[in-house]
Design a protein around this motif. Structure first.
Motif, mmCIF file in Angstrom:
data_model
loop_
_atom_site.group_PDB
_atom_site.id
_atom_site.type_symbol
_atom_site.label_atom_id
_atom_site.label_comp_id
_atom_site.label_asym_id
_atom_site.label_seq_id
_atom_site.Cartn_x
_atom_site.Cartn_y
_atom_site.Cartn_z
ATOM 1 N N UNK A 193 0.836 -1.197 0.000
ATOM 2 C CA UNK A 193 0.000 0.000 0.000
ATOM 3 C C UNK A 193 0.875 1.253 0.000
ATOM 4 N N UNK A 194 0.269 2.391 -0.341
ATOM 5 C CA UNK A 194 0.973 3.670 -0.351
ATOM 6 C C UNK A 194 1.124 4.175 1.083
ATOM 7 N N UNK A 195 2.362 4.396 1.526
ATOM 8 C CA UNK A 195 2.596 4.824 2.901
ATOM 9 C C UNK A 195 3.461 6.076 3.005
ATOM 10 N N UNK A 196 3.963 6.606 1.908
ATOM 11 C CA UNK A 196 4.915 7.715 1.960
ATOM 12 C C UNK A 196 4.226 9.062 1.820
ATOM 13 N N UNK A 197 4.862 10.098 2.391
ATOM 14 C CA UNK A 197 4.389 11.457 2.217
ATOM 15 C C UNK A 197 3.096 11.757 2.958
ATOM 16 N N UNK A 198 2.546 12.938 2.660
ATOM 17 C CA UNK A 198 1.316 13.373 3.329
ATOM 18 C C UNK A 198 0.132 12.490 2.953
ATOM 19 N N UNK A 199 0.008 12.175 1.661
ATOM 20 C CA UNK A 199 -1.098 11.306 1.240
ATOM 21 C C UNK A 199 -0.968 9.928 1.863
ATOM 22 N N UNK A 200 0.278 9.439 2.009
ATOM 23 C CA UNK A 200 0.494 8.164 2.664
ATOM 24 C C UNK A 200 0.126 8.200 4.137
ATOM 25 N N UNK A 201 0.357 9.345 4.766
ATOM 26 C CA UNK A 201 -0.031 9.502 6.175
ATOM 27 C C UNK A 201 -1.534 9.313 6.343
ATOM 28 N N UNK A 202 -2.313 9.982 5.477
ATOM 29 C CA UNK A 202 -3.766 9.866 5.585
ATOM 30 C C UNK A 202 -4.249 8.472 5.200
ATOM 31 N N UNK A 203 -3.579 7.850 4.227
ATOM 32 C CA UNK A 203 -3.956 6.491 3.829
ATOM 33 C C UNK A 203 -3.685 5.513 4.966
ATOM 34 N N UNK A 204 -2.540 5.674 5.616
ATOM 35 C CA UNK A 204 -2.224 4.821 6.761
ATOM 36 C C UNK A 204 -3.204 5.079 7.906
ATOM 37 N N UNK A 205 -3.610 6.341 8.068
ATOM 38 C CA UNK A 205 -4.588 6.664 9.101
ATOM 39 C C UNK A 205 -5.903 5.947 8.884
ATOM 40 N N UNK A 206 -6.286 5.779 7.614
ATOM 41 C CA UNK A 206 -7.514 5.047 7.287
ATOM 42 C C UNK A 206 -7.420 3.603 7.771
#
Length: 313
Positions: A193-206
């Motif tokens: 899954x995408x985990x890097x950067x700001x978008x990765x932060x929100x994706x991991x938060x999900x």
């Protein structure tokens, strides 16, 4: 990876220039015509009589013009110059002067009836302060480096393994230190899954909010052959990080003995994370360390050892 600091820095430069130049222009108009007639502000002078020393300072716009120039004009332009020069002080001052603008507007809220201009500039100050805070946080994160060359003892003990997942490098540092201390081999968990950067932060938060597992690229080889495994994980939404949760579930029955190291941003031991890992692995951990890490500084460590717990900060 795209620099989040550079993006936040550009936003902060915009706000410091926008507010600074606007303040200089407004102050110049007040000083060139202290009566305020040229700018259509003469009708606003009676509202200034609410302020202390109004009979001395606020009979015209001379004092207000100098105050605006120095409080919001020169200050913001100075911060912009420091940001252009790539000075760390520009980041701090840029955010600080956003707060200064909000305080300035609070005086206007006291003086004038609610109006669009004061409200929108309060919002501008808030956005400037947010941009400054974001730039400061991202600068701290991107300045954090781990010197892997100094850990010379890693891999000397083939009976132990350190497994970790790390987005920003903080957990990596804790894992390297533990592997160097014990001589363990080390393995980094990577997700598909995408985990890097700001978008990765929100994706991991999900994933963290739902306590989902996050699929992994691969598992450590010969996992069942190790006598002891140390699992290092960040805390996501008060629980085990999703990639580590997937690892623990997949490693059930393959790990004989394990201890845990968890990193987070709060002053809490997060014992529930160790309990969740035990449940997924089907074992009882032999040790647990909870580390409070804020922008790369390990400020608090709690240690627990079985069967008697020893907690220290």
């Amino acid at each position: 990876m795209k620099s989040r600091f550079k993006t936040a820095r550009r936003l902060l430069i915009f706000w410091t220039l926008f507010i600074g130049l606007g303040a200089v222009a407004g102050a110049s108009g007040m000083l060139l015509d202290p009566t305020g007639k040229a700018m259509g502000m003469d009708a606003m002078l009676p509202y200034f009589q609410k302020l202390p020393f109004a009979d001395v300072l606020f009979q015209n716009y001379t004092f207000s013009g100098f105050a605006l120039l120095f409080v919001n004009g020169i200050t913001n332009l100075t911060a912009a110059a420091l940001l252009f020069a790539k000075k760390k002080s520009g980041v701090f001052l840029g955010g600080l002067f956003g707060i200064t603008l909000m305080l300035w507007i609070c005086i206007q809220f006291y003086m004038f009836p609610l109006n669009f201009m004061s409200t929108i500039y309060f919002v501008f100050g808030f956005l400037q302060a947010v941009a400054g805070y974001a730039a400061w946080v991202f600068l701290k994160q991107e300045s954090f480096k781990v010197n892997e060359e100094k850990y010379k003892n890693i891999g000397t003990n083939h009976e132990r393994l350190v497994v970790y997942f790390s987005r920003m490098g903080y957990v990596r540092k804790a894992a390297l230190e533990e592997a160097d201390r014990t001589g363990a081999e080390i393995f980094e968990l990577k997700s598909t899954e995408h985990t890097e950067g700001t978008s990765g932060f929100w994706w991991c938060g999900r994933f963290g909010m739902h306590k989902w597992e996050m699929p992994l690229e691969e598992l450590p080889p010969r996992l069942s052959e190790y006598a002891h495994v140390t699992i290092c994980s960040p805390v996501w939404v008060f629980a085990l990080a999703a990639p580590v949760r997937a690892f623990c579930k997949a490693a059930n029955g393959k790990i004989r003995e394990a201890d845990y190291i968890v990193l987070h941003h709060m002053k809490s031991s997060f014992d529930s994370v160790a309990e969740e890992a035990d449940s997924l692995l089907g074992i009882t951990h032999t040790g647990f360390r909870s580390i409070c890490c804020r922008k790369g500084k390990f400020s608090s460590i709690t240690e627990e050892k079985q069967p008697q717990y020893n907690k220290s900060l």
